[in-house]
Design a protein around this motif. Structure first.
Motif, short mmCIF file in Angstrom:
data_model
loop_
_atom_site.label_atom_id
_atom_site.label_comp_id
_atom_site.label_asym_id
_atom_site.label_seq_id
_atom_site.Cartn_x
_atom_site.Cartn_y
_atom_site.Cartn_z
N SER A 160 0.84 -1.19 0.00
CA SER A 160 0.00 0.00 0.00
C SER A 160 0.88 1.24 0.00
O SER A 160 1.66 1.45 0.94
N PRO A 161 0.81 2.08 -1.03
CA PRO A 161 1.66 3.29 -1.05
C PRO A 161 1.24 4.27 0.03
O PRO A 161 0.04 4.40 0.34
N THR A 191 -7.42 -3.08 -11.03
CA THR A 191 -6.93 -3.10 -12.40
C THR A 191 -5.43 -3.39 -12.39
O THR A 191 -4.75 -3.28 -11.37
N GLY A 192 -4.91 -3.74 -13.56
CA GLY A 192 -3.49 -4.04 -13.68
C GLY A 192 -2.71 -2.80 -14.11
O GLY A 192 -3.10 -2.11 -15.05
N ASN A 193 -1.62 -2.53 -13.44
CA ASN A 193 -0.76 -1.41 -13.82
C ASN A 193 0.18 -1.86 -14.94
O ASN A 193 0.69 -2.97 -14.93
N ARG A 194 0.40 -1.00 -15.91
CA ARG A 194 1.29 -1.22 -17.06
C ARG A 194 0.71 -2.15 -18.12
O ARG A 194 0.98 -1.99 -19.29
N VAL A 195 -0.08 -3.14 -17.72
CA VAL A 195 -0.60 -4.10 -18.69
C VAL A 195 -2.09 -3.95 -18.92
O VAL A 195 -2.66 -4.61 -19.80
N GLY A 201 -1.96 1.31 -8.61
CA GLY A 201 -2.00 2.12 -7.40
C GLY A 201 -1.05 1.65 -6.32
O GLY A 201 -0.75 2.40 -5.39
N THR A 202 -0.58 0.40 -6.41
CA THR A 202 0.33 -0.13 -5.39
C THR A 202 1.78 0.13 -5.78
O THR A 202 2.08 0.56 -6.89
N ASP A 203 2.69 -0.15 -4.86
CA ASP A 203 4.12 -0.07 -5.14
C ASP A 203 4.62 -1.45 -5.56
O ASP A 203 4.30 -2.45 -4.92
#
Length: 409
Positions: free
Chosen positions: A144-145, A189-193, A299-301
Motif C-alpha cells: 500500500s503506497p 486493475t493491472g498497472n502497465r498491462v 496504485g500499489t508499489d
C-alpha cells in the motif's frame, strides 16, 4: 466538508466504543497529522505528456486516526480495528492539480476535502489471525503506497499463520481498492498491462533460516489479467561490531491469467548494502526479461529493488543499476537527523517504435525527528527527485512532509 467531518467523527465514535469493551487493556488509539507540500515541474517542451501541464503543485493537510483493539478472552479471541482519515486542500488551482493528493472533479480541479473510513473485524486462535474488512498491506505481493496525503486501502480478507517457529504463512483475497487520493471503493486493475479483475488473491510464506537470513515464496493473481510467482531471499552478515553486509534478492515470473492477452515478464533484482558505522553504501542491479513490462496491481508499489520515489525501471527489456548512500547523523552527535541519496540508471528499454530508450532518476531524502521537548516525535522530511527520460516525462519534484503522531489511548 460536512461529509468529511461526519466520517471522521464516526471513526472517533468507534474508537470510543472499542475503548469501553472488554479488550481495552490491549487497545491502542493513535492520531497522526500529516502536512504535505508537493511540487512536480515538467521540464520537457509542451509540459506533461499526459496532461500538457507545465507544473503540478498542491498543498494539503491530512489526519489519520487508528484505533486497534485487543482480543476478547477465550480460545477464539475477537477484535475490531478502525481507521478514519480526512484530507483537506490548503492550496491548489486547476492548472496545478494532478498531484494525487486530492480527488479531482469533472472539471479537473481538486476537491476541497475528502475522507475514508475503514473497519476490520479480526479473530485470533493461538498464533493465527483472520482479518476481514479494510486492509493495508506491506508485503511482497501488495504494498500500500503511503507517499501522499493518505494511504491506499483495500477491501477483503486475510489470514496469517505463525504456528511453526520461524515460519510465517499468509493468504488473502482482495475485492476492491480505495486509492490514496480517493474516498470511494473501485475495482482492481493491472498497472502497465491494463485489464480489470474481480479480485486479487495471493498466498505464500517466509521462513527464517537463520536469525538474520530469510527466504520467501509467494503467488498472486489478478483474476483474468495476470498471475505472478515471487521468490525472495535476504541475509545480514555482521563483519565486525560496527560493520555489516546485507543482501536482498528478488525474482518474479509473470504471465497472463485466463483469457487475457499473452503476457510474459521475468524480473531479477539484487541489492547489496555495506554498513560501516554511520555510513551505508548500496549497489542494486535489476533486469526485465520477456515481451512485457512488470505487472502489478494499479496504485500499489511494485516489489522491485529499483523502484524508488517516482520510477520503477520495469519497462520491457529494461536493465538498471542503482547506487545509494545513507548517513546517520546520530554518530555525529545529532540523533534524529538522517540523509539518503541514490541514483538509478535504466537502459535498453524496448519501445513500440522499435528503438531503445534510456532513463535515470536521482533522489535526495533529508529528515529530522525531534527527540525531546514539546516537539518530540515531530518529523520533518524533504524529498527531492530529478527524472530524465528519452521516452517519458522529464521532471523535477519536491515533497515537504511534516508529520506528528501521538497516542490517544
Amino acid at each position: 466538508m460536512t461529509r468529511t467531518l461526519m466520517f471522521f467523527s464516526a471513526g472517533l465514535a468507534v474508537a470510543g466504543n472499542s475503548a469501553h469493551a472488554e479488550f481495552v487493556s490491549d487497545s491502542k488509539v493513535t492520531l497522526e497529522a500529516r502536512n504535505l507540500y508537493f511540487s512536480r515541474d515538467f521540464r520537457q517542451p509542451g509540459g506533461s505528456l499526459a496532461s500538457g501541464q507545465s507544473k503540478a503543485e498542491e498543498w494539503g493537510q491530512g489526519f489519520i486516526l487508528r484505533a486497534n483493539s485487543g482480543y476478547t478472552e477465550g480460545v477464539v479471541g475477537f477484535g475490531l480495528d478502525t481507521i478514519a482519515m480526512a484530507g483537506f486542500k490548503l492550496d491548489s488551482s486547476p492548472d496545478r492539480s494532478g498531484t494525487a493528493l486530492f480527488p479531482t472533479g469533472s472539471d479537473g480541479a481538486s476537491q476541497d476535502e475528502y475522507s475514508k473510513l475503514g473497519l476490520t473485524l479480526k479473530a485470533k486462535v493461538s498464533n493465527s489471525t483472520l482479518k476481514v474488512g479494510s486492509l493495508l498491506f506491506r508485503n511482497q505481493m501488495l504494498l500500500s503506497p503511503d507517499g501522499r496525503l493518505l494511504p491506499q486501502m483495500f477491501k477483503g480478507s486475510m489470514i496469517e499463520v505463525s504456528e511453526i517457529e520461524n515460519l510465517s504463512l499468509q493468504a488473502a483475497r482482495i475485492t476492491e481498492t480505495m486509492a490514496s487520493q480517493s474516498g470511494h471503493w473501485t475495482r482492481l486493475t493491472g498497472n502497465r498491462v491494463g485489464g480489470e479483475g474481480d479480485d486479487y488473491t495471493f498466498y505464500g510464506g517466509d521462513y527464517k533460516v537463520l536469525p538474520d537470513t530469510s527466504i520467501g515464496l509467494h503467488y498472486g493473481s489478478l483474476d483474468g489479467v495476470f498471475r505472478q510467482y515471487v521468490a525472495n531471499a535476504s541475509s545480514l552478515v555482521n563483519l565486525s561490531p560496527s560493520d555489516s553486509f546485507k543482501t536482498d534478492v528478488r525474482l518474479a515470473k509473470s504471465e497472463e491469467d485466463g483469457n487475457f492477452r499473452a503476457l510474459d515478464n521475468t524480473s531479477v533484482g539484487v541489492m547489496g548494502t555495506y554498513k560501516s558505522g554511520i555510513h551505508s553504501f548500496g549497489l542494486g542491479l535489476q533486469k526485465m526479461m520477456g515481451d512485457d513490462p512488470y505487472p502489478y496491481v494499479a496504485g500499489t508499489d511494485p516489489y522491485l529493488v529499483n523502484f524508488i520515489q517516482i520510477s520503477d525501471f520495469a519497462n520491457i527489456n529494461e536493465r538498471s543499476w542503482q547506487v545509494r548512500y545513507d548517513l546517520d547523523f546520530a554518530g555525529l552527535g545529532i540523533p534524529g537527523l538522517g540523509l539518503m541519496a541514490r541514483y538509478v540508471k535504466g537502459s535498453d528499454v524496448k519501445l513500440s517504435s522499435g528503438s531503445t530508450g534510456t532513463e535515470w532518476e536521482r533522489n535526495t531524502d533529508i529528515f529530522y525527528v525531534f527527540q525531546s521537548g514539546v516537539l518530540k516525535n515531530l518529523s520533518v522530511r524533504w524529498r527531492n527527485a530529478t527524472v530524465r527520460s528519452s521516452f517519458g516525462n522529464d521532471l523535477d519534484e519536491n515533497r515537504l512532509i511534516v508529520q506528528y503522531a501521538f497516542s490517544v489511548l
